[in-house]
Design a protein around this motif. Structure first.
Motif, PDB file in Angstrom:
ATOM      1  N   LYS A 116       0.825  -1.207   0.000  1.00  0.00           N
ATOM      2  CA  LYS A 116       0.000   0.000   0.000  1.00  0.00           C
ATOM      3  C   LYS A 116       0.859   1.256   0.000  1.00  0.00           C
ATOM      4  O   LYS A 116       0.502   2.269  -0.621  1.00  0.00           O
ATOM      5  CB  LYS A 116      -0.930  -0.010   1.221  1.00  0.00           C
ATOM      6  CG  LYS A 116      -2.085  -0.988   1.094  1.00  0.00           C
ATOM      7  CD  LYS A 116      -2.995  -0.594  -0.065  1.00  0.00           C
ATOM      8  CE  LYS A 116      -3.967  -1.685  -0.436  1.00  0.00           C
ATOM      9  NZ  LYS A 116      -4.823  -1.327  -1.591  1.00  0.00           N
ATOM     10  N   GLU A 169       1.716   1.792  -3.530  1.00  0.00           N
ATOM     11  CA  GLU A 169       0.536   2.204  -4.285  1.00  0.00           C
ATOM     12  C   GLU A 169       0.178   3.671  -4.027  1.00  0.00           C
ATOM     13  O   GLU A 169      -0.267   4.383  -4.938  1.00  0.00           O
ATOM     14  CB  GLU A 169      -0.646   1.320  -3.893  1.00  0.00           C
ATOM     15  CG  GLU A 169      -1.954   1.665  -4.589  1.00  0.00           C
ATOM     16  CD  GLU A 169      -3.106   0.795  -4.107  1.00  0.00           C
ATOM     17  OE1 GLU A 169      -4.279   1.200  -4.329  1.00  0.00           O
ATOM     18  OE2 GLU A 169      -2.863  -0.266  -3.504  1.00  0.00           O
ATOM     19  N   ILE A 203      -9.237   7.591   3.714  1.00  0.00           N
ATOM     20  CA  ILE A 203      -9.104   6.262   3.120  1.00  0.00           C
ATOM     21  C   ILE A 203     -10.411   5.504   3.314  1.00  0.00           C
ATOM     22  O   ILE A 203     -11.241   5.879   4.150  1.00  0.00           O
ATOM     23  CB  ILE A 203      -7.935   5.461   3.750  1.00  0.00           C
ATOM     24  CG1 ILE A 203      -8.175   5.235   5.251  1.00  0.00           C
ATOM     25  CG2 ILE A 203      -6.604   6.162   3.499  1.00  0.00           C
ATOM     26  CD1 ILE A 203      -7.149   4.326   5.915  1.00  0.00           C
ATOM     27  N   ASN A 204     -10.574   4.448   2.538  1.00  0.00           N
ATOM     28  CA  ASN A 204     -11.728   3.583   2.670  1.00  0.00           C
ATOM     29  C   ASN A 204     -11.267   2.198   3.071  1.00  0.00           C
ATOM     30  O   ASN A 204     -10.422   1.602   2.385  1.00  0.00           O
ATOM     31  CB  ASN A 204     -12.492   3.486   1.346  1.00  0.00           C
ATOM     32  CG  ASN A 204     -12.877   4.847   0.804  1.00  0.00           C
ATOM     33  OD1 ASN A 204     -13.570   5.610   1.464  1.00  0.00           O
ATOM     34  ND2 ASN A 204     -12.399   5.165  -0.399  1.00  0.00           N
ATOM     35  N   THR A 256      -8.449   1.646  -0.001  1.00  0.00           N
ATOM     36  CA  THR A 256      -8.317   2.573  -1.121  1.00  0.00           C
ATOM     37  C   THR A 256      -8.197   3.994  -0.583  1.00  0.00           C
ATOM     38  O   THR A 256      -8.604   4.286   0.544  1.00  0.00           O
ATOM     39  CB  THR A 256      -9.524   2.492  -2.068  1.00  0.00           C
ATOM     40  OG1 THR A 256     -10.729   2.767  -1.329  1.00  0.00           O
ATOM     41  CG2 THR A 256      -9.619   1.113  -2.707  1.00  0.00           C
ATOM     42  N   ASN A 276      -8.980   8.114  -0.959  1.00  0.00           N
ATOM     43  CA  ASN A 276      -9.868   9.142  -1.524  1.00  0.00           C
ATOM     44  C   ASN A 276      -8.992  10.282  -2.033  1.00  0.00           C
ATOM     45  O   ASN A 276      -8.803  11.300  -1.363  1.00  0.00           O
ATOM     46  CB  ASN A 276     -10.867   9.621  -0.475  1.00  0.00           C
ATOM     47  CG  ASN A 276     -11.903   8.572  -0.136  1.00  0.00           C
ATOM     48  OD1 ASN A 276     -12.316   7.809  -1.000  1.00  0.00           O
ATOM     49  ND2 ASN A 276     -12.309   8.514   1.128  1.00  0.00           N
ATOM     50  N   ARG A 277      -8.441  10.098  -3.202  1.00  0.00           N
ATOM     51  CA  ARG A 277      -7.423  11.001  -3.725  1.00  0.00           C
ATOM     52  C   ARG A 277      -7.917  12.436  -3.876  1.00  0.00           C
ATOM     53  O   ARG A 277      -7.219  13.389  -3.492  1.00  0.00           O
ATOM     54  CB  ARG A 277      -6.895  10.475  -5.067  1.00  0.00           C
ATOM     55  CG  ARG A 277      -6.112   9.164  -4.930  1.00  0.00           C
ATOM     56  CD  ARG A 277      -5.769   8.545  -6.275  1.00  0.00           C
ATOM     57  NE  ARG A 277      -4.980   7.314  -6.116  1.00  0.00           N
ATOM     58  CZ  ARG A 277      -3.662   7.249  -6.262  1.00  0.00           C
ATOM     59  NH1 ARG A 277      -2.983   8.336  -6.603  1.00  0.00           N
ATOM     60  NH2 ARG A 277      -3.025   6.106  -6.092  1.00  0.00           N
TER      61      ARG A 277
END
Length: 485
Positions: free
Chosen positions: A194, A197, A329-330, A412, A414-415
Motif C-alpha cells: 500500500k 501504491e 481512506i476507505n 483505497t 480518496n485522492r
C-alpha cells in the motif's frame, strides 16, 4: 492441530477378562481409582481433571505444547537408551508413541486444564501416561499394564516436572512464535504494498490531531511496515533467549536421579527432533527458578500489541466518516455495521485487532505477576505464564493475518478529497516558508484562515510565486522529503 487418533491396536484379552470392560483400576498414593478402559491417560490425569475444572481449556488447545511434550519425552527415552538405562524395546515403543503424538495423533488424550496447581505436574503426568499407554499397545499389551512399561519409572526416567515442563513450554513458545513471525511478515508486506501504491498521494500530516505539514499517504503506510519489521526483529531476539533450557536439572537443578551425561545427550536429541538451536543452561539451579526469558518475551508481545493497536487506531481515524469524518481512506466493507442504521459499515477488523491488543497487554501483567511470585528454587506459576504467552502469540498471529487479508489489502485512497484537504490546509504555508519568507507565509496563513480561500490561490494572487514554481514545490517528490532550497 490435534487430529483424531488412528484406531489403536487391539488389546489382548484372556477368558477371564470381558472383551469390553468399561473401566480399569489404577493406583496412586491416594488409593485406587477406576479409569475409563479406553482412556490413554491414567489415574494422575484423572485426579487433575477433577481438581482443576478452571478454564475449560485443555492443554490440547495448544497443539504446539503437546508436540513439545512429545519431543521432550522422545529425547529423554533416546538419551536413557544410549546410557543403557532404558531397555531398547521400551525405548523404541516410547519413541514410536511420541512420533505419533508429534504427527498430531492422540492430542485429544491431553485433557488436563491449562491452569493447574503444581507447577505443571499434571501436564507432565498426562504426557507420561498417554505415552506409556500407547507404547504398551504398540508392544501388544493392555493400557494400564504398567508392570511392563511404567509412566514414571520408564517414560519419566531421569526427569522431573520441573525440567520437563519449562523445557516443553519454551519449545512450544518458539514453535508458536515462528508462526507469529510469519504472520507479521504477511501484514508488513501488505502495508509495504500500500505504501508503494499510495506513493504519489499527497495529504496533510497531523500532530495532536491538528494540521501539520504535507506528506504522502505512502509515507504514512510505509511507517506501519517499518514498525512491524522492527518488532519482528525484537521477537526474534526474544526467541533466542527462550532457547536456553534446563532439561537434566530434574527437581531443582542439581540433576538428582539423572545420569551425569543425561543432560547433554537429551539436549542433543532434542535439538535434532525440534530443529531448534537449544542450549543447556550453564547453571541449572538458576535456570530452574528463573522466569526472566518469559518476562522478556511477554514484554515484546506487549510492544507488538501496543504498536499494532496504535496502527489500527490510525486506520479507524483516517477512515472515519464517510461524510462527516476524515474520510481520507476507505476500509473494505466486510459486514453490515448496524441493526438500526441502514448502510452503516464499521471498521470491525481494526476493532478486533484492538481487542486482541488489550488482551495481550493484560496477559503481560499476568506473566509479570506470575514470574514475580516464584519462590526459592521453583516458580509454581508457570502454567499461567504458558497459557498467557501461548494465547498472546496465537491471537496476535490471527489478528495480523485477519488485518492483512480482510482490511489492509483492500484499502483505497480518496485522492480527490486528500488533494482538497492539502489545498485548503493552513499547514501548507510551512512548506512554502523557505520560499516566500516567514512574514509573507504568516500573512497568507491568516488570510486563508479568515477568508476560507486556499493557500495556493493567495500565493499566486500576491505574486509571491509563479504557478510553475508553486507546482514544483508542491510536487509529492519535493514537498514530502528533505531537499535543497
Amino acid at each position: 492441530m490435534a487430529t483424531t487418533p488412528d484406531a489403536p491396536a487391539p488389546v489382548p484379552t484372556d477368558a477371564s477378562t470381558p472383551a469390553a470392560a468399561a473401566f480399569r483400576v489404577e493406583h496412586d498414593l491416594l488409593g485406587d481409582r477406576d479409569v475409563p478402559a479406553d482412556a490413554y491417560y491414567g489415574v494422575h490425569t484423572l485426579r487433575a481433571v477433577e481438581n482443576f475444572p478452571i478454564t475449560g481449556t485443555p492443554i490440547s488447545a495448544y497443539p504446539e505444547l503437546v508436540t513439545a511434550l512429545a519431543c521432550v519425552k522422545q529425547a529423554a527415552a533416546l538419551a536413557n537408551r544410549d546410557l543403557g538405562l532404558l531397555e531398547p524395546h521400551k525405548a523404541d515403543a516410547i519413541v514410536a508413541a511420541c512420533e505419533e503424538i508429534r504427527a498430531g495423533k492422540l492430542h485429544d488424550a491431553f485433557v488436563v486444564d491449562v491452569i493447574q496447581g503444581g507447577a505443571g505436574t499434571s501436564t507432565n503426568m498426562n504426557a507420561n501416561e498417554v505415552v506409556a499407554n500407547r507404547a504398551l499397545e504398540l508392544l501388544g499389551h493392555a493400557r494400564g499394564d504398567y508392570g511392563r512399561l511404567h509412566p514414571l519409572e520408564d517414560v519419566n526416567a531421569g526427569q522431573s516436572t520441573n525440567d520437563v515442563y519449562p523445557t516443553a513450554v519454551k519449545i512450544a513458545l518458539d514453535f508458536t512464535a515462528q508462526r507469529l513471525l510469519d504472520a507479521m511478515e504477511v501484514l508488513r508486506a501488505a502495508f509495504a504494498a500500500k505504501a508503494e501504491e499510495f506513493a504519489d498521494v499527497l495529504k496533510m500530516g497531523r500532530t495532536q490531531l491538528q494540521d501539520a505539514v504535507p506528506m504522502t499517504l505512502g509515507q504514512e503506510f510505509a511507517t506501519y511496515a517499518v514498525m512491524l519489521e522492527e518488532d519482528r526483529k525484537r521477537l526474534a531476539e526474544a526467541c533466542a533467549l527462550i532457547r536456553e533450557i534446563n532439561l537434566g536439572g530434574t527437581a531443582i537443578g542439581t540433576g538428582l536421579n539423572a545420569h551425569p551425561e543425561y543432560a547433554a545427550l537429551a539436549s542433543r536429541h532434542l535439538r535434532a527432533l525440534t530443529g531448534l538451536p537449544l542450549t543447556t543452561a550453564d547453571d541449572l539451579v538458576e535456570a530452574t527458578q528463573d522466569a526472566g526469558a518469559f518476562v522478556q518475551l511477554s514484554g515484546v508481545l506487549k510492544r507488538i500489541a501496543v504498536k499494532l493497536s496504535k496502527t489500527c487506531n490510525d486506520l479507524r481515524l483516517l477512515s472515519c466518516g464517510p461524510r462527516a469524518g476524515f474520510g481520507e481512506i476507505n476500509l473494505p466493507p466486510v459486514q453490515a455495521g448496524s441493526s438500526i442504521m441502514p448502510g452503516k459499515v464499521n471498521p470491525v477488523v481494526p476493532e478486533v485487532v484492538n481487542q486482541i491488543a488489550f488482551e495481550v497487554i493484560g496477559n503481560d501483567m499476568a506473566v509479570t505477576m506470575a514470574a514475580e511470585a516464584g519462590q526459592l528454587q521453583l516458580n509454581a506459576f508457570e502454567p499461567l505464564i504458558a497459557h498467557s504467552l501461548l494465547k498472546s502469540l496465537t491471537h496476535l498471529r490471527a489478528g495480523c493475518l485477519t488485518l492483512a487479508e480482510r482490511c489492509v489489502t483492500g484499502i483505497t485512497a480518496n485522492r480527490d478529497h486528500l488533494a482538497h484537504l492539502v489545498a485548503h490546509s493552513i499547514g501548507l504555508v510551512t512548506a512554502l516558508n523557505p520560499h516566500i519568507g516567514y512574514e509573507q507565509a504568516t500573512a497568507v496563513a491568516q488570510d486563508a484562515l479568515g477568508s476560507g480561500r486556499s493557500v495556493q490561490e493567495l500565493v499566486l494572487e500576491r505574486g509571491l510565486l509563479t504557478e510553475a514554481r508553486l507546482r514544483e514545490i508542491l510536487h509529492p517528490d519535493n514537498i514530502a522529503r528533505p531537499h535543497a532550497r
